[in-house]
Motif scaffolding. Structure first.
Motif, short mmCIF file in Angstrom:
data_model
loop_
_atom_site.label_atom_id
_atom_site.label_comp_id
_atom_site.label_asym_id
_atom_site.label_seq_id
_atom_site.Cartn_x
_atom_site.Cartn_y
_atom_site.Cartn_z
N ARG A 115 -6.19 -2.40 9.66
CA ARG A 115 -6.73 -3.26 9.25
C ARG A 115 -6.28 -4.67 9.16
O ARG A 115 -7.07 -5.55 9.03
N GLU A 153 -2.04 7.13 7.82
CA GLU A 153 -2.19 5.67 6.88
C GLU A 153 -1.78 4.62 8.40
O GLU A 153 -1.56 2.75 8.03
N ARG A 188 -7.77 -6.33 12.37
CA ARG A 188 -9.52 -5.95 12.48
C ARG A 188 -9.70 -6.68 13.34
O ARG A 188 -10.85 -6.00 14.22
N ARG A 198 -3.72 3.80 10.12
CA ARG A 198 -4.84 2.27 9.43
C ARG A 198 -4.52 1.31 9.07
O ARG A 198 -5.00 0.40 9.24
N GLN A 199 -3.14 1.52 8.60
CA GLN A 199 -2.75 0.01 7.77
C GLN A 199 -2.68 -1.12 9.56
O GLN A 199 -3.41 -2.62 8.97
N ASN A 215 1.04 -1.21 -0.21
CA ASN A 215 0.37 0.07 -0.18
C ASN A 215 0.80 1.29 0.28
O ASN A 215 1.63 1.73 0.77
N ILE A 273 -12.51 2.80 8.82
CA ILE A 273 -11.34 2.04 8.47
C ILE A 273 -12.09 0.87 7.06
O ILE A 273 -11.25 0.43 6.30
N PHE A 274 -12.80 0.41 7.52
CA PHE A 274 -13.70 -0.63 6.63
C PHE A 274 -15.01 -0.74 7.08
O PHE A 274 -14.91 -0.59 8.32
#
Length: 365
Positions: free
Chosen positions: A129, A122, A132, A125-126, A2, A364-365
């Motif tokens: 994810r 980010e 999770r 966030r990584q 990413n 995030i998702f």
């Protein structure tokens, strides 16, 4: 892989993640900061290459030379934030750009290179994810996230490091304060101060917290949950608790909190509560408040509630204040309706149970 800006995250998943059934057991009642997720984020910095080598990798130990600068001169900063499980099964961060901005301010105060704010957000966030499944779904729980940066140059010299390591780890958490007490008992410290003008009080660095440990130990010996620090110059003006901002609520419905003058950490929870309070018609004053006045107002009934707040503790009522010169209870000693209203409003937004009119949530998702 990413990419954010010119930075690409190499992702290496753990070959030995915690088994699903064991993870679920750990998430039932997580102890604060004792259990960690499977992965971590690392990004390195050098004076010649800048920020580089961004990775998501299995969580593991660091190898440091005994002369590594952070071990001797305490060049270190950190943040605290949470990821929340939403009712629809998704997840969100709460105001991560504010954490990124404060992290940069802390870095500048400690003579460290600021991490670009977009890269900070980010990186968090990584990790969320990838891990999770570690976000708890029980009421009052969340995934606590700890970004931090340390000086890693191996040299015994009193100077800013030429090399740094940025890392993000995460731990599922429940309530910060355990036990049956509905409100905190705090100790008014006469022997110790947390910060002085021109110091690092507004930076989130480990040295501030290390310096507060003796006062916290003293508070514990006196049967208290926390310590409240006074200003270093006059020893009369309330500043903050050990890691939490403080608010006072009066019988006219107004709220007061100490102003950010450089010796108090600018809490993100603090700022959010001020916004929420003002938007429901509560007058909020950011003004100094005297410890003697606190006692007088509590005894007269003018002060009806007080609470501490922060990312870890969220909003926690203060019921009793003790000290060599002070001993008093606040209201009924167990909180009050305005404290509870603000706490509920904040938690409802963070957990997706109420509309986010402020743009605070980062899905995030």
């Amino acid at each position: 892989m990413n990419t954010i800006g010119k930075h690409s995250f190499q992702i290496e998943l753990s070959k030995n993640p915690v088994e699903a059934h064991l993870r679920e057991e750990l998430l039932e009642n997580p102890l604060f900061g004792r259990v960690f997720t499977d992965h971590m984020v690392t990004i390195r910095y050098s004076g010649t290459r800048g920020w580089h080598d961004a990775k998501v990798s299995p969580r593991g130990p660091f190898s440091l030379d005994p002369s590594t600068l952070v071990l001797h001169y305490a060049q270190e900063i950190f943040e605290g934030m949470k990821a929340y499980r939403l009712p629809n099964g998704g997840a969100t961060l709460f105001r991560p750009e504010a954490n990124a901005r404060r992290f940069g301010n802390s870095a500048e105060r400690l003579a460290m290179p600021p991490l670009p704010e977009a890269l900070f957000v980010e990186s968090v966030r990584q990790l969320v994810r990838v891990d999770r499944d570690w976000i708890p779904s029980t009421q009052g729980s969340a995934l606590y996230i700890r970004p931090f940066m340390i000086a890693t140059e191996a040299v015994l010299g009193m100077k800013p490091s030429a090399e740094y390591l940025y890392c993000v780890v995460a731990t599922p958490v429940g309530a910060y304060f355990k036990g049956n007490a509905s409100a905190l008992t705090v100790w008014s410290s006469d022997d110790y101060t947390r910060a002085a003008p021109g110091g690092t009080g507004a930076a989130k660095c480990g040295g501030n917290y290390a310096a507060s440990l003796a006062a916290l130990a003293q508070a514990a010996r006196e049967g208290c949950d926390q310590v409240v620090f006074l200003d270093a110059a006059e020893r009369r003006w309330i500043e903050e608790l050990g890691g939490m901002n403080v608010f006072f609520i009066f019988d006219d419905g107004s709220i007061q909190t100490p102003p950010l003058t450089g010796t108090i950490l600018p809490g993100i929870t603090r700022a959010s509560l001020i916004t929420l309070a003002r938007d429901i018609g509560i007058t909020v004053f950011e003004q100094p408040y005297d410890i003697d006045q606190w006692q007088a107002d509590a005894k007269s009934g003018r002060l009806v509630e007080a609470f501490a707040c922060g990312t870890a503790a969220v909003v926690t009522p203060i019921g009793t204040v003790k000290g060599r010169k002070h001993n008093f209870s606040i209201g009924n000693g167990s909180g009050g309706p305005i404290t509870e209203r603000l706490k509920t409003a904040l938690l409802n937004i963070q957990n997706g149970r109420a509309p986010d009119h402020y743009g605070w949530l980062d899905l995030i998702f």
